[in-house]
Enzyme design. Structure first.
Site, PDB file in Angstrom:
ATOM      1  N   ASP A  61       0.847  -1.201   0.000  1.00 49.40           N
ATOM      2  CA  ASP A  61       0.000   0.000   0.000  1.00 49.40           C
ATOM      3  C   ASP A  61       0.875   1.240   0.000  1.00 49.40           C
ATOM      4  O   ASP A  61       2.087   1.161   0.213  1.00 49.40           O
ATOM      5  CB  ASP A  61      -0.970  -0.005   1.200  1.00 49.40           C
ATOM      6  CG  ASP A  61      -0.285  -0.291   2.534  1.00 49.40           C
ATOM      7  OD1 ASP A  61       0.957  -0.236   2.610  1.00 49.40           O
ATOM      8  OD2 ASP A  61      -0.999  -0.579   3.516  1.00 49.40           O
ATOM      9  N   ASN A 128      -6.555  -2.058  14.438  1.00 49.07           N
ATOM     10  CA  ASN A 128      -8.010  -2.136  14.272  1.00 49.07           C
ATOM     11  C   ASN A 128      -8.422  -3.325  13.408  1.00 49.07           C
ATOM     12  O   ASN A 128      -9.576  -3.421  12.987  1.00 49.07           O
ATOM     13  CB  ASN A 128      -8.544  -0.834  13.656  1.00 49.07           C
ATOM     14  CG  ASN A 128      -8.014  -0.597  12.241  1.00 49.07           C
ATOM     15  OD1 ASN A 128      -7.196  -1.363  11.740  1.00 49.07           O
ATOM     16  ND2 ASN A 128      -8.478   0.462  11.605  1.00 49.07           N
ATOM     17  N   HIS A 130      -7.121  -4.042  10.419  1.00 50.44           N
ATOM     18  CA  HIS A 130      -6.970  -3.844   8.972  1.00 50.44           C
ATOM     19  C   HIS A 130      -5.793  -4.653   8.434  1.00 50.44           C
ATOM     20  O   HIS A 130      -4.888  -5.047   9.174  1.00 50.44           O
ATOM     21  CB  HIS A 130      -6.842  -2.359   8.612  1.00 50.44           C
ATOM     22  CG  HIS A 130      -5.551  -1.703   8.981  1.00 50.44           C
ATOM     23  ND1 HIS A 130      -5.440  -0.365   9.235  1.00 50.44           N
ATOM     24  CD2 HIS A 130      -4.286  -2.195   9.131  1.00 50.44           C
ATOM     25  CE1 HIS A 130      -4.193  -0.068   9.511  1.00 50.44           C
ATOM     26  NE2 HIS A 130      -3.471  -1.155   9.463  1.00 50.44           N
TER      27      HIS A 130
HETATM   28  P1  PGA Z   1       2.639  -1.866  12.428  1.00 47.22           P
HETATM   29  O1  PGA Z   1       1.395  -1.617  11.511  1.00 47.22           O
HETATM   30  O2  PGA Z   1       3.438  -2.965  11.785  1.00 47.22           O
HETATM   31  O3  PGA Z   1       3.376  -0.565  12.408  1.00 47.22           O
HETATM   32  O4  PGA Z   1       2.138  -2.257  13.785  1.00 47.22           O
HETATM   33  C1  PGA Z   1       0.670  -2.666  10.993  1.00 47.22           C
HETATM   34  C2  PGA Z   1      -0.472  -2.104  10.226  1.00 47.22           C
HETATM   35  O5  PGA Z   1      -1.046  -1.084  10.643  1.00 47.22           O
HETATM   36  O6  PGA Z   1      -0.825  -2.664   9.190  1.00 47.22           O
END
Ligand code: PGA
Length: 231
Positions: A61, A128, A130
């Protein structure tokens, strides 16, 4: 439920996952890679020589609305954490978020990934639930697209060095990720325990898009003990 759950000691987690990743890389392999905090120690633990030669790499993304080169952009993160550390440097394909028409750019990225198909998607778990920018509410059929970010996701960009607060991005969709031959979800840290628990043991639904991965026929959850051990 067909997924494989591997709970690894915190201090060995990154090296073990890096070894497994290197074993998957080879000429022509098509890999989708996440950025964010979780995969950084894995990328840093790669041996660095030859691993990514002739591998086709897709970024999971990218934020829209951040200037090119902004340290918080996913492209900047993958560049500093992976591309600049391995020889030969991998070529990482990414969606053209600076395009005048982001919808068109998302469609082009969707076509590119759809034409190639993915052998492996290496993903992180959002607080959350996602996956990439497939925020709660995203269905298993959601395609690569322009996505609006949840407020918590927007805010977390600052932690990656973003100089502004992004509100949207282009993400590989759940449908293209679920079509990958193999999917890995990397989860570390005590702060991910609750959402991991919900992902593994809760109802499979779009409230927590990560739950769709539990129905993938070839999914491995690489979890460290801080995230995966209860009590
Ligand atoms: P993080 O983020 O690896 O920084 O915990 C994961 C995400 O939000 O997809």
């Amino acid at each position: 439920m067909t997924f494989d759950l591997e709970i690894l000691p915190d201090e060995e987690w990154a090296a073990l996952v890096a070894n497994r990743l290197e074993a998957k890389l080879g000429p022509g392999a098509r890999i989708c890679l996440a950025t964010g905090t979780t995969p950084v120690p894995v990328y840093h633990a790669l041996s660095g020589s030859g691993a990514f030669a002739e591998v086709v790499t897709f970024l999971l993304d990218e934020y829209g609305g951040l200037p090119p080169g902004d340290p918080g952009r996913c492209t900047s993160m993958i560049t500093r954490d992976l591309v600049e550390r391995v020889e030969p440097p991998p070529t990482v394909m990414s969606p053209e978020v600076d395009h005048d028409d982001p919808g068109e750019a998302a469609a082009a990225y969707r076509e590119l990934i759809g034409d190639c198909g993915l052998d492996l998607a290496v993903l992180g778990l959002g607080a959350n639930g996602h996956i990439g920018m497939n925020e709660p509410g995203s269905t298993a059929e959601s395609v690569t697209r322009v996505a609006h970010l949840d407020e918590s996701t927007s805010r977390s960009a600052a932690g990656y060095g973003a100089t502004a607060t992004p509100t949207w991005g282009i993400t590989v969709g759940m449908s293209e990720l679920l079509a990958a031959s193999e999917v890995w979800l990397l989860v570390t840290g005590e702060h991910k325990r609750d959402i991991l628990n919900r992902t593994l043991h809760g109802a499979v639904d779009s409230d927590v898009p990560a739950t769709f991965l539990t129905e993938h026929p070839n999914c491995v959850f690489f979890v460290d003990e801080s995230a995966g051990l209860t009590g």
